[in-house]
Design a protein around this motif. Structure first.
Motif, PDB file in Angstrom:
ATOM      1  N   ARG A 122      49.337  34.909  43.122  1.00 31.17           N
ATOM      2  CA  ARG A 122      48.302  35.933  43.233  1.00 31.17           C
ATOM      3  C   ARG A 122      48.099  36.738  41.951  1.00 31.17           C
ATOM      4  NH1 ARG A 122      46.954  36.510  48.650  1.00 31.17           N
ATOM      5  NH2 ARG A 122      48.480  35.635  50.098  1.00 31.17           N
ATOM      6  N   LEU A 156      44.179  32.283  39.105  1.00 29.33           N
ATOM      7  CA  LEU A 156      42.913  32.793  39.612  1.00 29.33           C
ATOM      8  C   LEU A 156      41.756  31.923  39.131  1.00 29.33           C
ATOM      9  CD1 LEU A 156      41.498  34.947  41.280  1.00 29.33           C
ATOM     10  CD2 LEU A 156      41.474  36.427  39.261  1.00 29.33           C
ATOM     11  N   ALA A 205      41.711  28.967  41.368  1.00 28.87           N
ATOM     12  CA  ALA A 205      41.173  29.278  42.695  1.00 28.87           C
ATOM     13  C   ALA A 205      39.651  29.369  42.668  1.00 28.87           C
ATOM     14  CB  ALA A 205      41.780  30.583  43.203  1.00 28.87           C
ATOM     15  N   VAL A 206      39.086  29.995  41.629  1.00 31.65           N
ATOM     16  CA  VAL A 206      37.627  30.094  41.524  1.00 31.65           C
ATOM     17  C   VAL A 206      37.016  28.717  41.332  1.00 31.65           C
ATOM     18  CG1 VAL A 206      35.716  30.994  40.151  1.00 31.65           C
ATOM     19  CG2 VAL A 206      37.679  32.454  40.641  1.00 31.65           C
ATOM     20  N   HIS A 231      38.238  25.849  42.179  1.00 28.84           N
ATOM     21  CA  HIS A 231      38.412  25.159  43.458  1.00 28.84           C
ATOM     22  C   HIS A 231      37.287  25.534  44.422  1.00 28.84           C
ATOM     23  CE1 HIS A 231      40.339  24.793  47.517  1.00 28.84           C
ATOM     24  NE2 HIS A 231      40.909  23.709  46.999  1.00 28.84           N
ATOM     25  N   GLY A 232      36.942  26.822  44.486  1.00 27.23           N
ATOM     26  CA  GLY A 232      35.875  27.268  45.369  1.00 27.23           C
ATOM     27  C   GLY A 232      34.501  26.805  44.925  1.00 27.23           C
ATOM     28  N   PHE A 235      47.779  30.233  48.438  1.00 24.96           N
ATOM     29  CA  PHE A 235      48.131  31.389  47.613  1.00 24.96           C
ATOM     30  C   PHE A 235      49.569  31.798  47.929  1.00 24.96           C
ATOM     31  CE2 PHE A 235      43.622  32.203  46.719  1.00 24.96           C
ATOM     32  CZ  PHE A 235      43.704  32.649  45.398  1.00 24.96           C
ATOM     33  N   ALA A 260      38.321  34.002  46.049  1.00 33.03           N
ATOM     34  CA  ALA A 260      39.470  34.017  45.144  1.00 33.03           C
ATOM     35  C   ALA A 260      40.023  35.432  45.008  1.00 33.03           C
ATOM     36  CB  ALA A 260      39.075  33.464  43.781  1.00 33.03           C
TER      37      ALA A 260
END
Length: 295
Positions: free
Chosen positions: A53, A59, A62-63, A65-66, A78, A264
């Motif tokens: 996190r 991060l 994660a972005v 990935h989205g 996460f 994210a």
């Protein structure tokens, strides 16, 4: 291209020419190839991501990935903000590390891209993971985060973010650094880097043009880090100067409202942007997030 070239005539002596740092090799540096001959090839449901996190590289993963819509194709987990194992590692990742390297003694750290077929780690190197996600798992209806011919520009933006914003903001907030020294050194670099991005975004909606790319992911994560970490160490005068880049923060808020960026933020435990109060009151500099108020 280096950050010096981005800053042009504003580059102060404080910022020396870029010398690639000598860093430890990632514990695992496998890559996702194009087909079965590569060993690791893009197959839905074969891989899993673990991200921390409080890690900017995580991060960005994660972005990305989205944006690529990989929630079902490559599951992402996460991990808590605070590691729960010695050396900055995670108990949840320990079995993966030990299965992937005999008598592995280092920290079981994130990020991790693992292979669910073998139960082993493919990579722990965020830049490679980001590139492989963008190149190997993109669907036709999803944004091309690494457009052909954009590598040099995206690398330059990464340099601008790392040295012109992250490093400069960190140095400006160092305990014991007086305000005058900060103004003559790291703050000059920080304001020039933010100004460069501001001028770019006054001409176009995204960093490289009309569509979102990996450069936007890098810039947005850097701004989140500036807002959530470095803001607490900077003096009110510096915060006023940072907040004055209204186009840049409007861009960051616009991205934060996009589902890929918002999810994210939620997963990483950061506060989502919120509108002004009903009477339009402005927050005092330093008292409220750049991402949650229009200054």
């Amino acid at each position: 291209m280096s950050v010096i070239q981005h800053l042009g005539p504003y580059a102060p002596p404080y910022l020396a020419p870029f010398v690639p740092p000598t860093t430890a090799r990632p514990a695992f540096s496998g890559r996702i190839g194009q087909d079965v001959r590569s060993g690791h090839y893009p197959v839905p449901h074969r891989y899993r991501l673990h991200v921390a996190r409080d890690c900017p590289g995580c991060l960005r993963i994660a972005v990305t990935h989205g944006l690529l819509g990989l929630q079902d194709t490559v599951p992402l987990t996460f991990l808590p903000a605070t590691p729960d194992a010695p050396g900055g590692g995670y108990t949840a990742l320990r079995a993966l590390y030990e299965a992937s390297a005999h008598q592995y003694a280092g920290p079981a750290a994130a990020p991790v891209l693992s292979d669910r077929w073998t139960g082993r780690i493919v990579s722990t190197h965020a830049p490679d993971i980001l590139r492989d996600l963008a190149l190997r798992f993109r669907c036709p209806d999803r944004p091309d985060l690494l457009p052909p011919g954009s590598d040099a520009e995206i690398e330059a933006i990464g340099d601008l973010c790392a040295r012109g914003i992250d490093d400069a903001a960190r140095d400006a907030g160092q305990p014991g650094l007086d305000a005058e020294a900060a103004r003559q050194g790291p703050l000059v670099v920080l304001f020039a880097a933010l100004g460069e991005l501001e001028s770019v975004l006054e001409r176009q909606p995204y960093v490289l043009g009309d569509t979102v790319t990996a450069a936007d992911v890098h810039v947005w994560v850097t701004l989140v880090h500036l807002d959530t970490v470095h803001r607490e160490q900077l003096d009110p005068a510096a915060l006023d100067r940072i907040a004055a880049h209204r186009t840049l923060w409007s861009y960051a808020q616009r991205l934060s409202a996009h589902p890929a960026f918002a999810s994210a933020l939620d997963g990483a435990g950061h506060e989502r942007p919120s509108p002004l109060t009903s009477n339009g009151a402005q927050a005092e500099a330093g008292s409220q997030s750049f991402l949650t108020s229009k200054r």
